[in-house]
Enzyme design. Sequence first.
Site, mmCIF file in Angstrom:
data_model
loop_
_atom_site.group_PDB
_atom_site.id
_atom_site.type_symbol
_atom_site.label_atom_id
_atom_site.label_comp_id
_atom_site.label_asym_id
_atom_site.label_seq_id
_atom_site.Cartn_x
_atom_site.Cartn_y
_atom_site.Cartn_z
ATOM 1 N N SER A 115 0.828 -1.211 0.000
ATOM 2 C CA SER A 115 0.000 0.000 0.000
ATOM 3 C C SER A 115 0.854 1.249 0.000
ATOM 4 O O SER A 115 1.958 1.270 0.562
ATOM 5 C CB SER A 115 -0.878 -0.029 1.258
ATOM 6 O OG SER A 115 -1.436 1.234 1.512
ATOM 7 N N TYR A 140 -2.452 -0.224 10.719
ATOM 8 C CA TYR A 140 -2.607 -0.937 9.450
ATOM 9 C C TYR A 140 -1.415 -0.670 8.541
ATOM 10 O O TYR A 140 -0.792 -1.596 8.004
ATOM 11 C CB TYR A 140 -3.910 -0.524 8.752
ATOM 12 C CG TYR A 140 -3.893 -0.821 7.267
ATOM 13 C CD1 TYR A 140 -3.943 -2.142 6.812
ATOM 14 C CD2 TYR A 140 -3.791 0.201 6.319
ATOM 15 C CE1 TYR A 140 -3.882 -2.425 5.442
ATOM 16 C CE2 TYR A 140 -3.743 -0.072 4.964
ATOM 17 C CZ TYR A 140 -3.788 -1.384 4.532
ATOM 18 O OH TYR A 140 -3.725 -1.661 3.191
ATOM 19 N N LYS A 144 1.812 -3.180 6.960
ATOM 20 C CA LYS A 144 2.255 -3.315 5.569
ATOM 21 C C LYS A 144 3.772 -3.145 5.462
ATOM 22 O O LYS A 144 4.444 -3.853 4.706
ATOM 23 C CB LYS A 144 1.535 -2.302 4.669
ATOM 24 C CG LYS A 144 0.075 -2.652 4.392
ATOM 25 C CD LYS A 144 -0.062 -3.884 3.513
ATOM 26 C CE LYS A 144 -1.501 -4.193 3.171
ATOM 27 N NZ LYS A 144 -1.652 -5.420 2.389
#
Length: 305
Positions: A115, A140, A144
């Site tokens: 991402s 989050y 990643k």
Amino acid sequence: MRILVTGGAGFIGSHVSKQLLDKNHEVVVYDNLSRGFKKLINPRAIFVRGSVLEKEKLVRALKDVDAVVHMAAFIIVPESVEKPDIYYRNNVEGTRILLEAMKEAGVNKIIFSSSATVYGDPDKLPLTEESPVKKAANPYGQTKIEMENLIMKEHKHSGLNAVILRYFNPYGPNELHDPETHAIPNFIRATLKHEPIPLYWEGEQTRDFIYVEDLAAAHVEVLKLTGFHIFNVGTGEGTKVKEVVEKIFKIAGYSVQIQDLGKRSGDVGALYTSVERIEKELGWKAKVSLEEGLRRTVEFFKTLA
């Protein structure tokens, strides 16, 4: 090739699976359906219901597999703030277990769904693959970064062939998250229901919105690569969120009220990428315009109404 797609019953995974099947690859969809949808699994694919935390089940599912497309992850940013431990276990630990299972099964290629959040709040735009990876604004995004690091480490240690695809802002059909935290599906749903559109920052943020079928095509293109590669996957153009709202109103043929939600912590003002590397090395570029992609997405959501 025989390809295992973790999270293949999800929004992007369902499109990746279809395009792989259309190119005559065999596809194994590996998904525990906690966030995915059985109805999104292509009937041509083999389905194995399982979690990336289940190593023995993964090893069995990886039999005779040539490559893994790893998309299984929890992705809801506000939830990650509330439950960081669950996100770390599922996303980071799940990736570590997957890599162990791949080694045990003799699978030496992974395409990883990363991402643009890994870039944090950028100093310079457009972003490139050389832009610094920063501490993420939320748990989050941090998972990643750590998932990328595990894959990079495995490449250096064992020669794992790996491609990291850093997505910008995907949208399109099959986006059925509940709760839905992404802007475009929320805007379209509200418009079709004649309800106010929830809008942060008065829609002044700039994002690189990429149609999901274009994004899925990038996964098919990178399968041929060996070694270690990182690509940003976007359109190369930034669009203000309020312009997206105007385009949705134009497609619908009417407008609805705007619900001004003010500012939101953790949001970045602008995020868009250069696509020079992926175009030069793979000949890949986004083909679907924002207007056409939105039109197709509105049509999809009309079928759910």
